[in-house]
Write an enzyme that holds these catalytic residues in place. Structure first.
Site, PDB file in Angstrom:
ATOM      1  N   ARG A 156     -11.003   1.952   5.092  1.00 43.09           N
ATOM      2  CA  ARG A 156     -10.014   2.981   5.388  1.00 43.09           C
ATOM      3  C   ARG A 156     -10.544   3.810   6.546  1.00 43.09           C
ATOM      4  O   ARG A 156     -11.760   3.906   6.757  1.00 43.09           O
ATOM      5  CB  ARG A 156      -9.781   3.878   4.168  1.00 43.09           C
ATOM      6  CG  ARG A 156      -9.292   3.149   2.934  1.00 43.09           C
ATOM      7  CD  ARG A 156      -9.166   4.128   1.760  1.00 43.09           C
ATOM      8  NE  ARG A 156      -8.650   3.479   0.554  1.00 43.09           N
ATOM      9  CZ  ARG A 156      -9.403   2.943  -0.400  1.00 43.09           C
ATOM     10  NH1 ARG A 156     -10.731   2.971  -0.274  1.00 43.09           N
ATOM     11  NH2 ARG A 156      -8.863   2.380  -1.461  1.00 43.09           N
ATOM     12  N   LYS A 180     -12.311   6.269  -2.348  1.00 40.90           N
ATOM     13  CA  LYS A 180     -11.611   7.342  -3.058  1.00 40.90           C
ATOM     14  C   LYS A 180     -12.398   7.758  -4.285  1.00 40.90           C
ATOM     15  O   LYS A 180     -12.977   6.931  -4.995  1.00 40.90           O
ATOM     16  CB  LYS A 180     -10.215   6.852  -3.473  1.00 40.90           C
ATOM     17  CG  LYS A 180      -9.284   6.611  -2.285  1.00 40.90           C
ATOM     18  CD  LYS A 180      -7.904   6.184  -2.747  1.00 40.90           C
ATOM     19  CE  LYS A 180      -6.967   6.013  -1.555  1.00 40.90           C
ATOM     20  NZ  LYS A 180      -5.603   5.598  -1.959  1.00 40.90           N
ATOM     21  N   HIS A 252      -4.436   1.431   9.106  1.00 33.51           N
ATOM     22  CA  HIS A 252      -4.114   0.605   7.949  1.00 33.51           C
ATOM     23  C   HIS A 252      -3.642  -0.785   8.376  1.00 33.51           C
ATOM     24  O   HIS A 252      -3.734  -1.730   7.580  1.00 33.51           O
ATOM     25  CB  HIS A 252      -3.053   1.299   7.092  1.00 33.51           C
ATOM     26  CG  HIS A 252      -3.597   1.789   5.789  1.00 33.51           C
ATOM     27  ND1 HIS A 252      -4.598   2.718   5.708  1.00 33.51           N
ATOM     28  CD2 HIS A 252      -3.300   1.456   4.509  1.00 33.51           C
ATOM     29  CE1 HIS A 252      -4.886   2.953   4.443  1.00 33.51           C
ATOM     30  NE2 HIS A 252      -4.115   2.194   3.688  1.00 33.51           N
ATOM     31  N   ARG A 255      -6.604  -2.818   8.270  1.00 36.15           N
ATOM     32  CA  ARG A 255      -6.992  -3.029   6.876  1.00 36.15           C
ATOM     33  C   ARG A 255      -6.093  -4.101   6.245  1.00 36.15           C
ATOM     34  O   ARG A 255      -6.579  -4.983   5.531  1.00 36.15           O
ATOM     35  CB  ARG A 255      -6.876  -1.698   6.126  1.00 36.15           C
ATOM     36  CG  ARG A 255      -7.278  -1.747   4.651  1.00 36.15           C
ATOM     37  CD  ARG A 255      -7.366  -0.308   4.135  1.00 36.15           C
ATOM     38  NE  ARG A 255      -7.322  -0.212   2.693  1.00 36.15           N
ATOM     39  CZ  ARG A 255      -8.367  -0.347   1.887  1.00 36.15           C
ATOM     40  NH1 ARG A 255      -9.552  -0.614   2.388  1.00 36.15           N
ATOM     41  NH2 ARG A 255      -8.238  -0.209   0.577  1.00 36.15           N
ATOM     42  N   HIS A 278     -10.090  -1.334  -4.220  1.00 37.17           N
ATOM     43  CA  HIS A 278      -8.955  -1.024  -5.086  1.00 37.17           C
ATOM     44  C   HIS A 278      -9.421  -0.935  -6.529  1.00 37.17           C
ATOM     45  O   HIS A 278     -10.141  -1.802  -7.016  1.00 37.17           O
ATOM     46  CB  HIS A 278      -7.882  -2.113  -4.977  1.00 37.17           C
ATOM     47  CG  HIS A 278      -7.114  -2.076  -3.700  1.00 37.17           C
ATOM     48  ND1 HIS A 278      -6.409  -3.155  -3.213  1.00 37.17           N
ATOM     49  CD2 HIS A 278      -6.935  -1.077  -2.801  1.00 37.17           C
ATOM     50  CE1 HIS A 278      -5.837  -2.830  -2.061  1.00 37.17           C
ATOM     51  NE2 HIS A 278      -6.145  -1.576  -1.802  1.00 37.17           N
ATOM     52  N   TYR A 287      -0.665  -8.105  -1.207  1.00 36.25           N
ATOM     53  CA  TYR A 287      -1.026  -8.925  -0.057  1.00 36.25           C
ATOM     54  C   TYR A 287      -0.699 -10.398  -0.285  1.00 36.25           C
ATOM     55  O   TYR A 287      -0.500 -11.146   0.665  1.00 36.25           O
ATOM     56  CB  TYR A 287      -2.513  -8.766   0.254  1.00 36.25           C
ATOM     57  CG  TYR A 287      -2.868  -7.370   0.694  1.00 36.25           C
ATOM     58  CD1 TYR A 287      -2.598  -6.930   1.984  1.00 36.25           C
ATOM     59  CD2 TYR A 287      -3.453  -6.475  -0.190  1.00 36.25           C
ATOM     60  CE1 TYR A 287      -2.898  -5.642   2.383  1.00 36.25           C
ATOM     61  CE2 TYR A 287      -3.764  -5.182   0.199  1.00 36.25           C
ATOM     62  CZ  TYR A 287      -3.488  -4.778   1.483  1.00 36.25           C
ATOM     63  OH  TYR A 287      -3.780  -3.503   1.863  1.00 36.25           O
TER      64      TYR A 287
END
Length: 308
Positions: A156, A180, A252, A255, A278, A287
């Site tokens: 990210r 995150k 993104h 990414r 994730h 995806y």
């Protein structure tokens, strides 16, 4: 006995007088609830206490399909209508008009998940070659390293600009990313990205660092401080313009391209999940839709009986 129309009138008065709901919102709710009243009337419901969860669920279906003879609604409009109906039944329960909130478990439709935009491999190559800034100045060398790292690791943009120099291990060919929630993960990095980072650390970073007060940050701005997300975005936009790429290109995008290209190359979904950071594989599964679309196109063009 509480007639549905009477409950709707009381609810709308409540929204106007006690909640101060905006007139435009109130007008939309009034239209939505009128459609709901017609739905109940067609079902033979004359008492609000006789409404069941199925009545509310069937109304949602009618909103999306037009089964009630009216035009189907888009997701956002159907969501607003369901919110209005849920509010009506919650109000009726609070006022003692009914004993049960039958709409509580009927949820608004989820918005469609947009497929991420992914560039093909050749286009990514054009983007990386057309980095923003002069390739010979410190900013240009830094931007090449930044873009190479974004595509090579799937990081990210916040993770990339948050890197410190020691987070890159050239010997192990890995990068430590803080995702995150502060959760760290170790991801591999390709040789072209390592070469670009090495060039940046030798040819550009010392000059940029000399303008600041000393920071462990890997990517520095013109004042010698940590590069911001906004500046990183600007670098990518400049590279996209130089490459002549139409449409919106964001960090993104790289990414998404990273993930799509891995899956196209045969990578396991769980591995891609770990690389992207994730928490759930469900997030990564979007995806696979991209790659299935690609496979479908290839099949349609290549198989002799694909269109038979």
């Amino acid at each position: 006995m509480t007639r549905p129309a009477s409950a709707v009138a009381s609810y709308l008065d409540h929204l106007l007088v006690e909640r101060g709901t905006a007139e435009n919102t109130l007008a939309s709710y009034r239209r939505d609830l009128q459609r709901y009243l017609s739905h109940l009337d067609a079902a033979g419901v004359t008492d609000l206490a006789d409404v069941t969860e199925r009545h509310v669920g069937d109304f949602l279906v009618a909103l999306r399909t037009g089964a009630d003879g009216r035009a189907p609604l888009a997701t956002a409009s159907a969501t607003r209508a369901v919110v209005a109906v849920r509010g009506l039944h919650r109000f009726a329960l609070a006022e003692g008009l009914v004993a049960v909130d039958v709409a509580r478990e009927v949820h608004p439709p989820s918005p469609p998940r947009r497929l991420p935009k992914a560039l093909d491999v050749a286009t990514v190559g054009r983007l990386l070659e057309a980095r923003g800034g002069d390739a010979d100045d410190a900013g240009g060398v830094r931007d090449r390293a930044l873009l190479e790292l974004l595509y090579s690791t799937g990081a990210r943009i916040s993770e990339a600009v948050g890197l410190d120099v020691d987070d890159v291990d050239a010997t192990e060919r890995s990068v430590r990313l803080a995702g995150k929630g502060g959760k760290q993960r170790l991801v591999p990095i390709g040789r072209p990205a390592l070469a670009a980072l090495d060039a940046y650390k030798v040819r550009a970073r010392p000059a940029l660092a000399a303008r600041g007060r000393g920071t462990p940050a890997l990517f520095l701005n013109a004042r010698g401080a940590r590069l911001s997300r906004q500046s990183a975005w600007a670098s990518l936009r400049a590279a996209a313009e130089r490459a002549g790429l139409a449409g919106e290109i964001s960090p993104h995008t790289l990414r998404h391209s990273f993930a799509t290209h891995l899956l196209d190359g045969g990578a396991d979904l769980r591995v891609v999940q770990e690389l992207l950071g994730h928490a759930s594989v469900t997030t990564t599964q979007i995806y696979t839709q991209v790659t299935v679309d690609t496979l479908r196109e290839v099949f349609a063009m290549a198989h002799p009986r694909a269109r038979a």
